[in-house]
Structure formats: C-alpha cells, structure tokens
Design an enzyme around this catalytic site. Structure first.
Site, short mmCIF file in Angstrom:
data_model
loop_
_atom_site.label_atom_id
_atom_site.label_comp_id
_atom_site.label_asym_id
_atom_site.label_seq_id
_atom_site.Cartn_x
_atom_site.Cartn_y
_atom_site.Cartn_z
N ASP A 1 0.82 -1.21 0.00
CA ASP A 1 0.00 0.00 0.00
C ASP A 1 0.86 1.26 0.00
O ASP A 1 2.01 1.26 0.44
CB ASP A 1 -0.91 0.03 1.23
CG ASP A 1 -1.94 -1.09 1.22
OD1 ASP A 1 -2.27 -1.57 0.13
OD2 ASP A 1 -2.39 -1.47 2.32
N LYS A 2 0.25 2.35 -0.44
CA LYS A 2 0.92 3.64 -0.50
C LYS A 2 1.58 4.01 0.82
O LYS A 2 2.75 4.40 0.86
CB LYS A 2 -0.09 4.72 -0.88
CG LYS A 2 0.44 6.15 -0.80
CD LYS A 2 -0.67 7.15 -1.09
CE LYS A 2 -0.16 8.58 -0.91
NZ LYS A 2 -1.24 9.58 -1.15
#
Length: 347
Positions: A154-155
């Site tokens: 994820d970011k």
C-alpha cells in the site's frame, strides 16, 4: 478506472439506468460503449476493483445487464491518464540490483504504480527512469503501467519490493509468490495486546459493500464475495496500550494485515481507513491524549512496514534474503512508548 482506488476518494459518480429496450449485454461491453475514451480493460479493472455496482450490488465483468438496471460508476476526476508511464528522476533506495532484478525499499507515502489520482511520483515512474534503456516485462493480465511488478504494498506502507527486469525472471518470481515460497515478514504497531504471544488469523477478505475502498472479513461460506486469507503473527514487544508484532502472510490479499488486525480488535496504529487514527486503548486523561496525538504526528500513516523479503534468484538459483530496518517514523514512536512504559513502571 484503475486499481489503486484505496488511496484516493475523488470520483465523479455516474448513474446509468438501462433502457427498457436494451438487449442483454455484458456489462463491461456496455460500459465501454457508454464511457468515452475508456478501454474495455480499464472498465474490467474498475469492475474488479469495486468501482461499478448494479442496483447497489457488486458484479463481475460477465454480468448481463437488464432493462431497468441502475448502474453506478465511480470515475476518477483526474481521468485523462493515457496509460503511458513517464520516467521521473526520483531517488530510489536500492538494496540489490543485477541484470535480472532489483530490490528496493519503498518509503511510506509513495504509490507503487500509476493509478487513480496518482499518475506521477510513483515507484514505477522512478524505476522506469532508473532503467531507461530496459524494456521491462509486464505480467499477463496486468496493465502496461505496471512494468516489472511482481507484487505491491500500500501507498502508506513502507518496505521491500522486488522488481523483475526480464520476462523469464518475472515469470519465475510470480510462480514463487503463487506457490507461497517467498519469505515475507512485516512489522506493525497495533493497538492493544494480542492476547497470546503468537497465533494465526484465518478469515476470508472481500470488499466492504458500503465503502468499496475498504475491505472486511467474511464468513467461510462467503466464497462469492471474498477470498481466503491467512496471517500468522508473533508479538515482539508489548507497551501497555500498543504492541509491536511481526506478521507472515500465507496469502497476499489487498489490505490483508490491516483488515485482519482490525477484525481481531488490534487495529494498526494510525491506520486512518480502519479507525486506528483515534485512541482505541488506554485512558482518557488529557496528558495521555496529548501523548498519543504527538505519536500520530510523528508517524502520520499506518504503522506497517514490509521488513524482510526472501526468494530464490530465478537465474542463479541462489537464496536471496533482505531486511530493511524500521523507518524513522515507526522507530521514533516506539521509543516514545518505551519511555512511557518505563515511566509507568518507575511510578
């Protein structure tokens, strides 16, 4: 429509009522005809990622539309992206590199590949610049804006990723991930105590039907709306109201650790999407609230880090293993919690 929707909530909501005289047609074909300048593969990705509902229910690309169906489509406001990855001179923390692959340590806040609302500044933009003379391979079924990618994080999760430079390397690494022979360990700071020193969470994961940018656990029989997911955990340290844990994944579902920890009542610290950005354990004294707020400011993202990565080099057959220490933001708040525990013991 693309797959990184969880990192951006800026969409245009388009509603389409199917005409009374409409003949049965696959929804992906129908929407390709109705949405200008959107390819069928992008429509299929959007359906897969939960950006399309029919009568408020998620559907698959082969769903046949019927007269009167109400189709809701979430279209990114910034939808002019043409799928071409532009090289960008962004620093990379490279742990290893040879002619076949590279291992990088992604910082929190960096999106892995271009997608909804994040068409520049991604890890892939940086990799394409770094390897300007390399024609990176793409996994079958993936969009061309994901060159060299075997897996993602994820970011706002930091940590290690392996990038394939050659098609055969990509194929063999993908097989290792599919066969669960890749060694991956994550470290996370979670709210509360786990209840036992180690254990396994076996709970299916699927999209939240009311908020399609989120995921949730489902009962075992919900095979149509979820996928199996297994997370092994081990407690490394307890700090009264938070714990540092290590997680090993058997499966690689989107948001898996975040969803599983939330499901068992140990939401990841400062995970805004799943409610970890508020006090879930501890007192309500103002001094404690200020302490936690300071920790939130020091680590303004979910406290999750892809710590280690091990795999067999597809060309040499050698076992490769890499470790990335906790980034400064997570290490700093652990120091604060250690001092907090020390102060409690001394009092």
């Amino acid at each position: 429509m693309d797959s990184n929707v969880e990192d951006n909530d800026e969409y245009e909501i388009k509603k389409i009522i199917v005409d009374d005289g409409q003949a049965p047609m696959r929804i992906d074909k129908f929407l390709t005809n109705r949405l200008l300048q959107v390819t069928r593969s992008k429509v299929q990705n959007g359906i897969r990622d939960g950006l399309v509902t029919v009568n408020e229910d998620l559907v698959k690309s082969n769903y046949k539309i019927h007269p009167g169906d109400e189709i809701t489509v979430m279209i990114p406001i910034n939808a002019e992206y043409d799928g071409v990855v532009e090289p960008e001179d962004i620093p990379l923390e490279i742990y290893y590199e040879d002619s076949y692959l590279m291992v990088v340590n992604k910082p929190a806040g960096m999106v892995v590949h271009p997608g909804t609302g994040n068409y520049t500044g991604t890890l892939v933009n940086a990799i394409v610049f770094h390897l300007q003379n390399t024609d990176l391979p793409v996994l079958p079924g993936n969009d061309p804006d994901r060159p060299g990618l075997v897996h993602r994080i994820d970011k706002d999760t930091s940590g290690l990723l392996v990038i394939a430079k050659k098609e055969n390397t990509l194929k063999h690494l993908a097989e290792q991930f599919h066969d669960h022979t890749v060694e991956r360990k994550y470290q996370a700071i979670v709210w509360g105590e786990m209840g036992k020193e180690e254990g396994t969470i076996n709970a299916r994961i699927g999209r939240n039907p009311k908020n399609r940018t989120m995921y949730q656990t489902y009962p075992e029989e919900a095979i149509d709306s979820s996928k199996d997911a297994v997370t092994h955990f081990r407690v490394l340290n307890n700090y009264y109201y938070v714990s540092l844990i290590e997680c090993v994944l058997e499966t690689g579902r989107t948001h898996q650790i975040r969803v599983h920890m939330n499901a068992v009542g140990n939401t990841i610290f400062n995970d805004q999407k799943y409610g970890g950005d508020r006090i879930l354990k501890g007192t309500m004294f103002s001094k404690y609230k200020q302490f936690v707020d300071n920790c939130f400011k020091m680590c303004p993202r979910q406290a999750l880090h892809a710590r280690s990565l091990g795999f067999i080099h597809p060309e040499t057959g050698k076992k490769m293993f890499f470790e990335a220490p906790l980034p400064e933001d997570m290490a700093s708040i652990l120091d604060k919690w250690r001092n907090y525990v020390k102060d409690r013991i001394e009092k």
